[in-house]
Motif scaffolding. Structure first.
Motif, PDB file in Angstrom:
ATOM      1  N   MET A 415       0.852  -1.187   0.000  1.00  0.00           N
ATOM      2  CA  MET A 415       0.000   0.000   0.000  1.00  0.00           C
ATOM      3  C   MET A 415       0.884   1.231   0.000  1.00  0.00           C
ATOM      4  O   MET A 415       1.734   1.388   0.880  1.00  0.00           O
ATOM      5  CB  MET A 415      -0.910   0.000   1.231  1.00  0.00           C
ATOM      6  N   VAL A 416       0.705   2.081  -0.997  1.00  0.00           N
ATOM      7  CA  VAL A 416       1.531   3.275  -1.133  1.00  0.00           C
ATOM      8  C   VAL A 416       1.243   4.231   0.023  1.00  0.00           C
ATOM      9  O   VAL A 416       0.087   4.475   0.372  1.00  0.00           O
ATOM     10  CB  VAL A 416       1.260   3.974  -2.475  1.00  0.00           C
ATOM     11  N   GLY A 417       2.316   4.758   0.615  1.00  0.00           N
ATOM     12  CA  GLY A 417       2.170   5.672   1.735  1.00  0.00           C
ATOM     13  C   GLY A 417       2.584   5.015   3.028  1.00  0.00           C
ATOM     14  O   GLY A 417       2.896   3.820   3.081  1.00  0.00           O
ATOM     15  N   GLU A 418       2.618   5.798   4.095  1.00  0.00           N
ATOM     16  CA  GLU A 418       3.035   5.319   5.405  1.00  0.00           C
ATOM     17  C   GLU A 418       1.925   5.590   6.406  1.00  0.00           C
ATOM     18  O   GLU A 418       1.940   6.590   7.124  1.00  0.00           O
ATOM     19  CB  GLU A 418       4.322   6.011   5.842  1.00  0.00           C
ATOM     20  N   PRO A 419       0.914   4.706   6.472  1.00  0.00           N
ATOM     21  CA  PRO A 419      -0.206   4.953   7.384  1.00  0.00           C
ATOM     22  C   PRO A 419       0.166   4.908   8.852  1.00  0.00           C
ATOM     23  O   PRO A 419      -0.542   5.446   9.685  1.00  0.00           O
ATOM     24  CB  PRO A 419      -1.190   3.833   7.036  1.00  0.00           C
TER      25      PRO A 419
END
Length: 435
Positions: A415-419
């Motif tokens: 999943m793209v991004g850093e949740p």
């Protein structure tokens, strides 16, 4: 409220997921007579006095022989208020990859916890997966409440544990329900054996929960699967110059005349026509499969993305992402993989592993490698740009797979991004690996 709800069940081994699903199907009158007869027959052969409702979902012979669920079993059922698509995911830690698959399209995850055991490592793992996949609703069914004497304190203790974990993971809507899947308490009908619980039954909750946002609510995106040109023998005069770009709309709505941009080239044009097997349309929306005709003769190939011109993503070769590592092979900086994003597959190298989720604290801690079932943060460098977006903004174009270039096996779901905010470690510098 949408009448269709997608749900996934998850939990640890022997928490009673399959029994709960069977009870849900049975008590909601969603089981055919011949199915029930087959289950009763198998149950008698096993020496059981009553039907083993778990057999309604454990359909594979290998599963029945082992007494565990090893694959994602999809079931469809309906009540007078709503229709459901249910994914029954396996509980064993070895099959976390299947849970990722089942939960990836879910509006709600029903997570089972054995009232006698409380929160386990796999419980934490499944809550983390739900958080990373941005599942909007989580229901924790505290199962086997009959085996602890319908004790209100047990329910309160497990609920406190769940709420603590959910807060750390950023899960906004988490509810708990005390149930007995075997005897049916609070599954479809409210039980008088839990007078201290005044909430709805599991099915009542499922009937009330709103579904997630629809794909058409995001910006228009069409990953191109195929460029269509008439075959030489079939070319008629009026179709001689036909050129269409076929694919499934990942998100959004497209209309004839809309301005669009082709990514990653950045060339702009407008939609001249929308073709389907049923004829031409003036508009189409996700997840319909269509063929677009463009006003200008552009170089468009498989793997390109046709997007709305006013909110198109910026193609990138550098991707920060969270991945669920699904392989026995170890991921480390310098690893070379293939990244599959929508219909585009490109070579990639792992520049750095920046963190791994600690399931005990629900926080990301520094890590140099990822192993089987780890959930961690990575930095990737791609050989060619992709039109990736933050997963939180558009799940369809924010998701990807990592593939082994040697054997074609799936290595990770990403999943793209850093949740997870704790994923950032200011003191570390990315490794200097490049394609």
């Amino acid at each position: 409220m949408s009448t269709l709800l997608r749900l996934a069940t998850a939990g640890s081994v022997d928490d009673g997921k399959s029994t709960l699903v069977g009870r849900l199907l049975y008590d909601s009158k969603s089981v055919l007579t011949d199915q029930l007869a087959a289950v009763e027959r198998v149950s008698r052969d096993r020496g059981l006095e009553q039907a083993d409702l778990a057999l309604l979902t454990d359909g594979l012979r290998a599963e029945r022989e082992q007494g565990i669920t090893i694959d994602v079993a999809y079931r469809y059922f309906a009540t007078t208020r709503r229709s459901f698509i249910l994914a029954d995911c396996p509980g064993h830690v070895q099959y976390t990859r299947n849970t990722v698959t089942g939960a990836s399209t879910a509006d709600v995850v029903v997570l089972l916890v054995d009232a006698r055991k409380g929160v386990l490592e796999q419980t934490r793992r499944h809550l983390a997966v739900a958080s990373l996949l941005r599942v909007p609703h989580v229901i924790v069914a505290i199962n086997k409440i009959d085996l602890v004497g319908f004790d209100a304190q047990v329910h309160a203790d497990v609920t406190a544990q769940i709420e603590g974990l959910a807060g750390g993971l950023g899960l906004a809507d988490v509810r708990t329900v005390p149930v007995s899947a075997l005897e049916g308490d609070n599954v479809v009908d409210r039980s008088d054996r839990t007078p201290w619980y005044d909430g709805p039954s599991l099915l009542e909750l499922l009937e009330e929960i709103p579904a997630a946002s629809l794909p058409e609510e995001h910006g228009f995106r069409l990953p191109v699967q195929l460029t269509i040109r008439p075959q030489a023998a079939a070319r008629e005069e009026q179709h001689r110059d036909y050129r269409g770009y076929a694919g499934q709309i990942a998100s959004g709505v497209v209309r004839v005349g809309d301005p669009v941009v082709v990514l990653p080239s950045g060339r702009r044009t407008t939609v001249a026509g929308i073709d389907t097997a049923d004829g031409e349309l003036t508009e189409a929306f996700a997840p319909r499969s269509v063929t677009l005709r463009l006003a200008d003769d552009l170089d468009v190939a498989r793997g390109d993305v046709i997007a709305a011109a006013d909110d198109a993503p910026v193609p990138t070769q550098d991707v920060n992402a969270t991945v669920c590592w699904l392989s026995d092979k170890t991921l480390r900086p310098g690893s070379r993989v293939l990244l599959k994003h929508t219909t585009r597959t490109v070579q990639a190298v792992v520049r750095d592993v920046t963190g791994c989720l600690d399931l005990d604290t629900a926080r990301s801690v520094p890590a140099e490698t990822l192993g089987l079932n780890d959930i961690g943060q990575v930095q990737l460098r791609l050989a060619a740009p992709v039109a990736a977006e933050e997963y939180v903004d558009n799940p369809r174009t924010g998701a990807f797979l990592l593939i082994d270039a040697q054997d074609g096996g799936t290595l990770a779901a990403g999943m793209v991004g850093e949740p997870l905010e704790e994923a950032r470690f200011p003191g570390r510098r990315p490794s200097q690996y490049s394609i």
